[in-house]
Design an enzyme around this catalytic site. Structure first.
Site, PDB file in Angstrom:
ATOM      1  CD  GLU A   1      -1.034  -0.358   3.813  1.00  0.00           C
ATOM      2  OE1 GLU A   1      -1.286   0.610   4.580  1.00  0.00           O
ATOM      3  OE2 GLU A   1      -1.806  -1.382   3.792  1.00  0.00           O
TER       4      GLU A   1
ATOM      5  CE  LYS B   1       7.267   4.997   5.364  1.00  0.00           C
ATOM      6  NZ  LYS B   1       7.538   6.440   5.794  1.00  0.00           N
TER       7      LYS B   1
ATOM      8  CG  ASP C   1       6.114  12.547   3.032  1.00  0.00           C
ATOM      9  OD1 ASP C   1       6.407  12.082   3.920  1.00  0.00           O
ATOM     10  OD2 ASP C   1       6.743  13.376   2.330  1.00  0.00           O
TER      11      ASP C   1
ATOM     12  CE1 TYR D   1      -0.596   3.471   9.110  1.00  0.00           C
ATOM     13  CE2 TYR D   1      -1.065   5.027   7.526  1.00  0.00           C
ATOM     14  CZ  TYR D   1      -0.346   4.618   8.715  1.00  0.00           C
ATOM     15  OH  TYR D   1       0.736   5.343   9.227  1.00  0.00           O
TER      16      TYR D   1
ATOM     17  CE  LYS E   1      11.900   6.863   2.730  1.00  0.00           C
ATOM     18  NZ  LYS E   1      12.197   7.035   4.440  1.00  0.00           N
TER      19      LYS E   1
ATOM     20  CB  CYS F   1      11.235  45.853  -7.147  1.00  0.00           C
ATOM     21  SG  CYS F   1       9.766  45.043  -7.830  1.00  0.00           S
TER      22      CYS F   1
ATOM     23  CB  CYS G   1       7.532  48.509  -9.898  1.00  0.00           C
ATOM     24  SG  CYS G   1       8.450  48.352  -7.920  1.00  0.00           S
TER      25      CYS G   1
ATOM     26  CB  CYS H   1       9.215  45.321  -4.106  1.00  0.00           C
ATOM     27  SG  CYS H   1       8.453  46.711  -4.971  1.00  0.00           S
TER      28      CYS H   1
ATOM     29  CB  CYS I   1       5.132  46.773  -7.174  1.00  0.00           C
ATOM     30  SG  CYS I   1       6.110  45.216  -7.748  1.00  0.00           S
TER      31      CYS I   1
HETATM   32  S1  IVH Z   1       2.291   0.942   9.141  1.00  0.00           S
HETATM   33  C1  IVH Z   1       3.848  -0.874  12.535  1.00  0.00           C
HETATM   34  N1  IVH Z   1       1.408   1.975   6.868  1.00  0.00           N
HETATM   35  O1  IVH Z   1       5.471   5.744   8.049  1.00  0.00           O
HETATM   36  C2  IVH Z   1       3.762  -0.381  11.257  1.00  0.00           C
HETATM   37  N2  IVH Z   1       2.809   3.414   8.142  1.00  0.00           N
HETATM   38  O2  IVH Z   1       7.922   4.665   8.738  1.00  0.00           O
HETATM   39  C3  IVH Z   1       3.299   0.961  11.418  1.00  0.00           C
HETATM   40  N3  IVH Z   1       3.157   5.561   7.283  1.00  0.00           N
HETATM   41  O3  IVH Z   1       4.893   6.242  11.407  1.00  0.00           O
HETATM   42  C4  IVH Z   1       3.143   1.756  10.348  1.00  0.00           C
HETATM   43  N4  IVH Z   1       2.157   5.281   5.451  1.00  0.00           N
HETATM   44  O4  IVH Z   1       3.641   7.523  10.016  1.00  0.00           O
HETATM   45  C5  IVH Z   1       2.167   2.177   7.921  1.00  0.00           C
HETATM   46  N5  IVH Z   1       0.631   2.725   4.596  1.00  0.00           N
HETATM   47  C6  IVH Z   1       1.288   2.851   5.946  1.00  0.00           C
HETATM   48  C7  IVH Z   1       2.086   4.210   6.108  1.00  0.00           C
HETATM   49  C8  IVH Z   1       2.748   4.327   7.135  1.00  0.00           C
HETATM   50  C9  IVH Z   1       2.814   6.074   6.113  1.00  0.00           C
HETATM   51  C10 IVH Z   1       4.369   6.113   8.124  1.00  0.00           C
HETATM   52  C11 IVH Z   1       3.522   6.360   9.598  1.00  0.00           C
HETATM   53  C12 IVH Z   1       4.930   5.644  10.312  1.00  0.00           C
HETATM   54  C13 IVH Z   1       5.869   5.858   9.471  1.00  0.00           C
HETATM   55  C14 IVH Z   1       6.813   4.644   9.650  1.00  0.00           C
END
Ligand code: IVH
Length: 706
Positions: free
Chosen positions: A134, A136, A138, A246, A334, A428, A431, A446, A452
């Site tokens: 799934e 990850k 940010d 999740y 990653k 600037c 202007c 500016c 401007c």
């Molecule tokens: S599972 C035991 N699933 O990544 C597992 N984490 O590197 C706990 N994160 O602190 C996390 N997407 O903030 C999981 N699909 C995902 C995620 C995810 C983002 C973040 C989360 C966690 C960090 C760990």
């Protein structure tokens, strides 16, 4: 260098000289060390190092991360927003720790992960291990506790053991259910997941922040974190953050046998899942989903920085358990930091809506992570200096989680002979007004606010706004249309619209514009004409001088009383050792920083010209006059019924010019109700509440007019 390698310590090696292995190890060491110092300082109130040493650690961490963005750790100090549990939030101990994830950087790491699981569980090579892959997200993780289906507590991850109680903020976070739908919700259920901000919401938020002269956020993750950790949930409510569920923590009853099934139940209960996810039956399928997400990355509405793999069977997850705060059953694969090398053709300086000068690198177009990049930000002049970026240089460009690509570094070996240092302009580029840098500010700005072109629309919008000239019927939309048609370039132009329109100088005439018509145009002129008399305080505020809000404008008007006196004083104050300058700085509430800005604004000849033009159209009332006449200053007035000698709008404007508040309804705070023929319910209510009722004639007698 090999010696240091041998001892395992690389702390003294120049960041530029570190190997990847050393960098990874050191980032880990710094994360631990800084976290410990944070704890000593914030939680135990017992720091063990000096502030300077602490800053040095953070700087080194920063430098390492800039050079090796792909190794930035999830628990990096730079990713933690502020310090561990901020003051102001109650702390929450997680019933089960919130874990982090080990990282994989290539296919081989993933194969190792797969192999480790097989060996640990004693499976033969033919037994398939279903893996849920799934995105990850940010963002930042949060835990929501439900009792009998009702949300009772929400917390941030914090350091994994202890987080912050942000229940009220999570209650106003998008996609966080207050109640869970559906069947068989465990009595006690803690759902975990990610708080994040969509990219388009982030851009809109930043735009709003900048137009209010507030700091913009660096990326959606920071924006989400900053929004979730507001002490005032009212602010969080205005921020477009959302939640993906999740995972889960404590549960009073098992929720499924597999993760895939658990996700289905989370969705059924009302959570939004982080998609696209897939249950993969083989290592190949896992890697295939990784490629799909990598490809889709740029087009997803939110930032992702990798793919998380999790063993699907929950009994296997249990058996696998965890090692040093990360589960054996999961791993984060990653994405490589999106970087590319290209030639920087030139550096342009752009002027933002509020006058900030931002250097932009114009690049030989290059593909970075699937997106063609031809511009990148250089942030500010110090950044150019620090990185010594010169036109003609070959540079490394990065699109990290950040939306705006940035120039990461210069490839020095490729610098063409004779490449010249970039000189940041002190005027600037739009202007030609002076561009100055305030003390302790990274940005140069500016000073030509009124003329401007880059700032014009924003300034004009401010000029007509409620607390400034308050011209009814003109808002951002009209200003933009006037600006784009070249009709209004500076405030004075607003006041000549009528005569120009009448003289046939506007083609087609305003009343023929789409969405206008005779009535709107007449109303617009009437509203503008009402403001030809304006108090000096509103006038000064309307100019939109940085740091001169309503309060400062009032201080200045009270102090100088007339606009002429004020302008003369500002001319004299250009000499910093003059009495006039001292006099300005001495006003209680105006320090040297604000004084500098005010003097700078009026020293700009074009601003003076714009003010002169404006004064040809309007009369600025003295402060003295305003105050001596203000029998009704501070009073709340309601007009009702028909007024016979003036229009309602004019009566309102005049009352306001004298400092009264005009309200549309009668209440306990109403001081006067001015009732004309035909007054009905408002008059009745005034009598009930014993509010003074005036006829139109009484009213004019009171304010000393018509
Ligand atoms: S599972 C035991 N699933 O990544 C597992 N984490 O590197 C706990 N994160 O602190 C996390 N997407 O903030 C999981 N699909 C995902 C995620 C995810 C983002 C973040 C989360 C966690 C960090 C760990």
């Amino acid at each position: 260098m090999s010696d240091e390698n041998a001892t395992g310590s690389s702390a003294d090696i120049d960041v530029e000289a570190l190997t990847e292995e050393q960098a990874t190890a050191e980032l880990q060491r710094l994360a631990r060390e800084i976290a410990e110092h944070d704890r000593n300082y914030h939680q135990l109130d017992a720091p063990t190092i000096s502030d300077a040493d602490y800053d040095a650690l953070r700087r080194r961490n920063q430098a390492l991360e800039s050079r090796f963005p792909e190794f930035v750790r999830d628990d990096s100090p730079s990713r933690r927003v502020g310090a561990a549990p901020a003051q102001g939030f109650r702390k929450v101990r997680h019933a089960q720790p919130m874990l982090s994830l080990d990282n994989a950087f290539d296919d081989e790491d993933v194969a190792d992960f797969y192999g480790r699981i097989q060996r640990f569980l004693g499976l033969d090579a033919d037994t398939a291990i279903d893996i849920v892959a799934e995105p990850k997200i940010d963002g930042l993780s949060a835990a929501l506790l439900y009792e009998n289906g009702e949300l009772v507590r929400g917390a941030t991850r914090g350091d994994g053991e202890m987080g912050e109680d942000v229940t009220n903020n999570l209650r106003v976070t998008g996609d966080v259910p207050q109640w869970l739908n559906g069947r068989e919700v465990p009595e006690r259920l803690e759902v975990r997941g990610e708080v994040y901000m969509r990219r388009e919401d982030f851009l809109a938020l930043n735009e709003a922040q900048t137009s209010r002269e507030k700091q913009a956020f660096a990326n959606p993750r920071n924006a989400a974190a900053g929004s979730l950790r507001q002490l005032d949930p009212g602010i969080t409510k205005t921020r477009p953050i959302r939640f993906f569920g999740y995972a889960w923590g404590e549960v009073s009853a098992p929720i499924a046998d597999s993760l895939w099934e658990a996700r289905r139940r989370l969705a059924e209960w009302g959570f939004t899942l982080n998609e696209p996810a897939r249950r993969c039956e083989s290592l190949e399928a896992v890697l295939e989903h990784y490629r799909i997400l990598e490809e889709a990355r740029a087009t997803l509405p939110f930032d992702i920085d990798g793919v998380v793999y999790k063993v699907d069977r929950l009994d296997w997850q249990n058996r696998l358990g965890m090692v040093s705060r990360a589960p054996r059953w999961a791993m984060a694969h990653k994405f490589p930091a999106e970087k590319a090398q290209t030639v920087l053709k030139s550096i342009d300086v752009q002027v933002g809506r509020t006058g900030t000068l931002t250097p932009v690198a114009r690049l030989e177009p290059v593909t970075v992570g699937g997106v063609v990049v031809s511009n990148a930000t250089l942030h500010n002049e110090d950044e150019i200096e620090r990185k010594d970026v010169r036109p003609g240089d070959t540079v490394i460009v990065q699109r990290a989680g950040d939306v705006i690509p940035q120039v990461l570094a210069v490839v020095r070996e490729c610098r063409p002979k004779g490449a010249k240092r970039f000189k940041f302009p002190d005027v600037c580029p739009e202007c030609g007004s002076a561009a100055i840098r305030e003390e302790d500010e990274a940005a140069r700005r500016c000073t030509g606010g009124l003329i401007c072109s880059a700032q014009a629309v924003e300034r004009l919008r401010h000029f007509v706004s409620r607390n400034a000239f308050d011209i009814e019927g003109i808002g951002e939309k009209q200003i933009l249309a006037f600006w784009q048609n070249g009709l209004v370039k500076e405030p004075a132009d607003l006041f000549t619209l009528e005569s120009r329109n009448e003289a046939g100088a506007i083609d087609p005439p305003l009343q023929d514009w789409e969405g206008w018509g005779e009535t709107s145009v007449r109303n617009l002129f009437a509203a503008t004409n009402l403001r030809r008399d304006i108090g000096i305080d509103r006038f000064l505020y309307a100019l939109g001088i940085r740091h001169v809000g309503q309060a400062t404008a009032r201080l200045l008007s009270r102090h100088y009383e007339t606009l002429d006196r004020f302008l003369d004083a500002m001319t004299e104050a250009r000499e910093r050792d003059s009495e006039a300058y001292q006099d300005l700085v001495d006003i209680d509430g105006i320090g040297p920083k604000v004084a500098e800005i005010i003097v700078g604004f009026f020293a700009e000849p074009r601003n003076r010209q714009a003010i002169d033009d404006l004064r040809d159209q309007i009369r600025v009332q003295d402060a003295e006059l305003l105050e001596s006449e203000s029998e009704i200053a501070g009073k709340t007035v309601v007009f009702t019924g028909t007024l016979e000698t003036v229009t309602r709008a004019e009566a309102k404007a005049r009352a306001e010019a004298l400092g009264a508040k005009v309200s549309g309804s009668v209440g306990a705070k109403t001081d006067y109700v001015v009732a004309g023929p035909g007054a009905g319910s408002k008059l009745k209510r005034a009598q009930e509440l014993d509010v003074t009722v005036l006829s139109e004639a009484d009213w004019f007698a009171l304010i000393g007019a018509p």
